[in-house]
Structure formats: structure tokens, C-alpha cells
Design an enzyme around this catalytic site. Structure first.
Site, PDB file in Angstrom:
ATOM      1  CG  ASP A 153      33.321  37.751  50.210  1.00 29.71           C
ATOM      2  OD1 ASP A 153      34.061  38.084  51.134  1.00 29.71           O
ATOM      3  OD2 ASP A 153      32.119  37.824  50.456  1.00 29.71           O
ATOM      4  N   GLY A 154      35.813  36.258  50.656  1.00 28.13           N
ATOM      5  CA  GLY A 154      35.918  34.915  51.447  1.00 28.13           C
ATOM      6  C   GLY A 154      37.421  34.542  51.869  1.00 28.13           C
ATOM      7  NE  ARG A 185      33.324  34.500  54.704  1.00 26.63           N
ATOM      8  CZ  ARG A 185      32.473  34.795  53.570  1.00 26.63           C
ATOM      9  NH1 ARG A 185      31.530  33.899  53.334  1.00 26.63           N
ATOM     10  NH2 ARG A 185      32.670  35.578  52.996  1.00 26.63           N
ATOM     11  CG  HIS A 227      43.482  39.671  52.460  1.00 23.53           C
ATOM     12  ND1 HIS A 227      42.121  39.572  52.097  1.00 23.53           N
ATOM     13  CD2 HIS A 227      43.364  40.609  53.642  1.00 23.53           C
ATOM     14  CE1 HIS A 227      41.382  40.142  52.981  1.00 23.53           C
ATOM     15  NE2 HIS A 227      42.012  40.702  53.828  1.00 23.53           N
ATOM     16  CB  THR A 271      35.186  53.674  49.283  1.00 27.85           C
ATOM     17  OG1 THR A 271      33.941  53.352  48.975  1.00 27.85           O
ATOM     18  CG2 THR A 271      35.366  54.335  47.900  1.00 27.85           C
ATOM     19  CD  GLU A 272      31.419  51.000  50.910  1.00 29.68           C
ATOM     20  OE1 GLU A 272      32.243  50.167  50.013  1.00 29.68           O
ATOM     21  OE2 GLU A 272      30.933  52.063  50.440  1.00 29.68           O
ATOM     22  CG  LEU A 284      42.062  40.830  30.077  1.00 29.39           C
ATOM     23  CD1 LEU A 284      40.654  40.163  30.027  1.00 29.39           C
ATOM     24  CD2 LEU A 284      42.781  39.917  31.341  1.00 29.39           C
TER      25      LEU A 284
HETATM   26  C1  FPP Z   1      37.315  39.928  50.664  1.00 29.11           C
HETATM   27  O1  FPP Z   1      37.456  38.791  51.673  1.00 29.11           O
HETATM   28  C2  FPP Z   1      38.495  40.210  49.878  1.00 29.11           C
HETATM   29  C3  FPP Z   1      39.018  41.466  49.965  1.00 29.11           C
HETATM   30  C4  FPP Z   1      38.466  42.624  50.861  1.00 29.11           C
HETATM   31  C5  FPP Z   1      40.219  41.925  49.252  1.00 29.11           C
HETATM   32  C6  FPP Z   1      40.652  41.097  48.121  1.00 29.11           C
HETATM   33  C7  FPP Z   1      41.971  40.960  47.937  1.00 29.11           C
HETATM   34  C8  FPP Z   1      42.761  40.196  47.497  1.00 29.11           C
HETATM   35  C9  FPP Z   1      42.159  38.915  46.633  1.00 29.11           C
HETATM   36  C10 FPP Z   1      44.254  40.039  47.651  1.00 29.11           C
HETATM   37  C11 FPP Z   1      45.013  41.288  47.179  1.00 29.11           C
HETATM   38  C12 FPP Z   1      44.815  41.453  45.558  1.00 29.11           C
HETATM   39  C13 FPP Z   1      45.806  42.185  44.839  1.00 29.11           C
HETATM   40  C14 FPP Z   1      45.612  42.117  43.459  1.00 29.11           C
HETATM   41  C15 FPP Z   1      46.730  43.002  45.721  1.00 29.11           C
HETATM   42  P1  FPP Z   1      37.066  39.239  52.896  1.00 29.11           P
HETATM   43  O2  FPP Z   1      38.386  39.566  53.840  1.00 29.11           O
HETATM   44  O3  FPP Z   1      35.934  40.201  53.254  1.00 29.11           O
HETATM   45  O4  FPP Z   1      36.704  37.824  53.376  1.00 29.11           O
HETATM   46  P2  FPP Z   1      35.538  37.181  54.468  1.00 29.11           P
HETATM   47  O5  FPP Z   1      34.320  37.617  54.050  1.00 29.11           O
HETATM   48  O6  FPP Z   1      35.833  35.711  54.667  1.00 29.11           O
HETATM   49  O7  FPP Z   1      36.187  37.773  56.133  1.00 29.11           O
END
Ligand code: FPP
Length: 268
Positions: free
Chosen positions: A35-36, A39, A52, A81-82, A146
Site C-alpha cells: 500500500d502507498g 501517496r 505503481h 476485487t474492489e 519459494l
Molecule cells: C496500493 O497503493 C497498491 C495497489 C492497489 C497495487 C499494487 C501494485 C503494485 C505494487 C504494482 C503492480 C505489481 C505488479 C506485480 C504488476 P494505493 O494506490 O492504494 O496507494 P495510496 O493508498 O497511497 O493511494
């Protein structure tokens, strides 16, 4: 034999954390809520999708670290899914990044003896992605290290709904009788079948939520929350989480030491 030198060179702070960890205190399975990203991008005046993109490095590093620590499994929550509720452009970029990741990282996964296992309602993803996932599963299927699970179009509740539907269907033709359903049966029919439950669940970015991740499987997981934003998450952060885990006392609803009761009685 753990490849500690490739994970952290002698004399580095990472190696110091590692050297203090007893091998038997390591988790077998780590799950991470990444997460994050948004931000991280906002702090730099960049569009969210750049967060991302930057998060891919942290994915790569975590998979390599987990493989070198010889964990049995690492499960990363990449798309819930959300998450379809996000702007179309963001969803499209996440899917494009996933395709890019699969194309670029397959070789590293093979080199690190990693078995790739996507989990979630994969049939609802675009065909090209499904094909890429399938190719990665096949190319890594004979690896023995793994298990890297990536959760895509996943949520704990949909997983349980799918399981209940399957059980109801099997009940209709009596190929499954109610008495056969117990905790072991459920575990064998979850997407994590064959793996130990996560011992350690990490969430980055300072949020203190589970967000519908592996709801059944984390019943006894130790939780580790860090304020580090996912794109900044490094091997060092993973090791700090593992060191935090290693200090915990896991009781599973029981007592500290199974022999303690007898000792207490003897002294009464
Ligand atoms: C949450 O950050 C992260 C996600 C919803 C996606 C996670 C994806 C990746 C780490 C990159 C893609 C990975 C692969 C393997 C393709 P957020 O956008 O909710 O952050 P925020 O809470 O700061 O807005």
C-alpha cells in the site's frame, strides 16, 4: 543452505539483522498488503500510476529476498476485487504493468527457483493477461523453491463465496456430505491449498487494515504495520518485519509452553 551473502553482504546493516535471526524463528509464509503507491507518487508531484510503476522494484526485491531466505511462500496483494472501482486509466496501467512484469521477471523467477502461482478470480481478467499468467505458471512449475503467489482480482470474501458455492454444488449431487466439511477440508479448497497459512502479514503505508485479504488464512498470523510506502519498501524493511515477527510469542489460543501446566501442578 540460505544464500545469506546474496541477500545481504557481510558488514551491512541488513546482514546484522539477519545474523541475529535464528533460522527456526523465521516465518514459513509471509503475506504483504502493498500500500502507498499513490501517496508516494503524490509526494513527488507525479501521477498515481508512477507510484505503481515504482512499486515493481519493491515487488522484485521482496520476491528475491523471500527466495533467498528460503521461505516456503510469499503472497502479495496486487489487485483486489474492489480495485476495479479505480479510474479506468489506473486499472489499465496496473494491468499493463502486470504484463510487463510477467514478461521481464520470468527469467529471474526461474533463476531464483521460484514457483509462480496467481490467485483470485483469474477468469475475469483479460485473455492476454490470463495467457501470460499461465505461461509463467508453466515455466516455473518444475521449480522447487519459494511459492510466489500474486493475488489478482482477489478478495477474502469472494474466495469464501466461491468455496461455499462449490460446496453447495457438490452437496446437490451428494458427492460432498456435510460431515466431510471441517477446517482441513476448507483449507484444502482455498486458493492457498497445500501451503502453510501466513505466519506474518505485513502492510505498508501506515494503514491499519486487513482490507479483505486472506481472511480465513490469517486467523493466527502475526501482524506487522510499517509506515514505509510500498515503492520505498526494501529487503531491509522485510528483514525488520521478520525480526519483529521472530520476537513474538505465538500461542494459538494456548499456553506459552505445553509443559508448563504440568510444572505448575507439580509445584502446587
Ligand atoms: C496500493 O497503493 C497498491 C495497489 C492497489 C497495487 C499494487 C501494485 C503494485 C505494487 C504494482 C503492480 C505489481 C505488479 C506485480 C504488476 P494505493 O494506490 O492504494 O496507494 P495510496 O493508498 O497511497 O493511494
Amino acid at each position: 543452505m540460505r544464500d545469506l551473502d546474496r541477500l545481504a553482504a557481510p558488514g551491512t546493516p541488513e546482514r546484522e539483522i539477519l545474523d541475529r535471526l535464528a533460522p527456526e524463528s523465521l516465518p514459513r509464509h509471509i503475506a504483504i498488503i502493498m500500500d502507498g503507491n499513490g501517496r508516494w507518487a503524490r509526494q513527488r508531484g507525479l501521477p498515481r500510476v508512477e507510484g505503481h510503476r515504482a512499486g515493481i522494484r519493491a515487488v522484485r526485491e521482496s520476491v528475491e529476498a523471500a527466495a533467498r531466505l528460503e521461505l516456503e511462500a510469499l503472497t502479495l496483494y496486487a489487485f483486489s476485487t474492489e480495485n476495479w472501482k479505480r479510474p479506468r486509466w489506473e486499472v489499465r496501467t496496473l494491468m499493463a504493468l502486470l504484463k510487463e512484469y510477467l514478461a521481464k521477471e520470468l527469467r529471474t523467477m526461474v533463476e531464483n527457483n521460484v514457483r509462480f502461482r496467481p490467485i483470485g478470480r483469474l477468469g475475469e481478467l483479460e485473455t492476454e493477461i490470463q495467457d501470460g499468467l499461465q505461461r509463467a505458471v508453466e515455466a516455473t512449475s518444475s521449480n522447487t523453491g519459494l511459492v510466489f503467489q500474486i493475488a489478482l482480482n482477489y478478495s477474502g470474501r469472494t474466495e469464501l463465496v466461491d468455496l461455499m458455492r462449490a460446496a453447495a454444488l457438490a452437496g446437490r449431487d451428494r458427492s460432498l456430505l456435510p460431515d466431510r466439511i471441517d477446517e482441513a477440508w476448507v483449507a484444502e479448497h482455498l486458493v492457498t491449498a497445500g501451503l502453510p497459512d501466513p505466519d506474518l502479514l505485513i502492510r505498508t503505508s501506515g494503514e491499519l487494515r486487513i482490507s479483505n485479504f486472506l481472511l480465513w488464512q490469517i486467523a493466527y498470523a502475526e501482524l506487522h504495520f510499517t509506515s514505509v510506502l510500498w515503492p520505498d519498501f526494501t529487503t531491509r524493511d522485510l528483514l525488520l518485519a521478520v525480526a519483529d515477527y521472530a520476537r513474538r510469542e505465538r500461542r494459538y489460543g494456548g499456553v506459552v509452553e505445553p509443559g508448563q501446566d504440568a510444572a505448575d501442578e507439580a509445584t502446587e
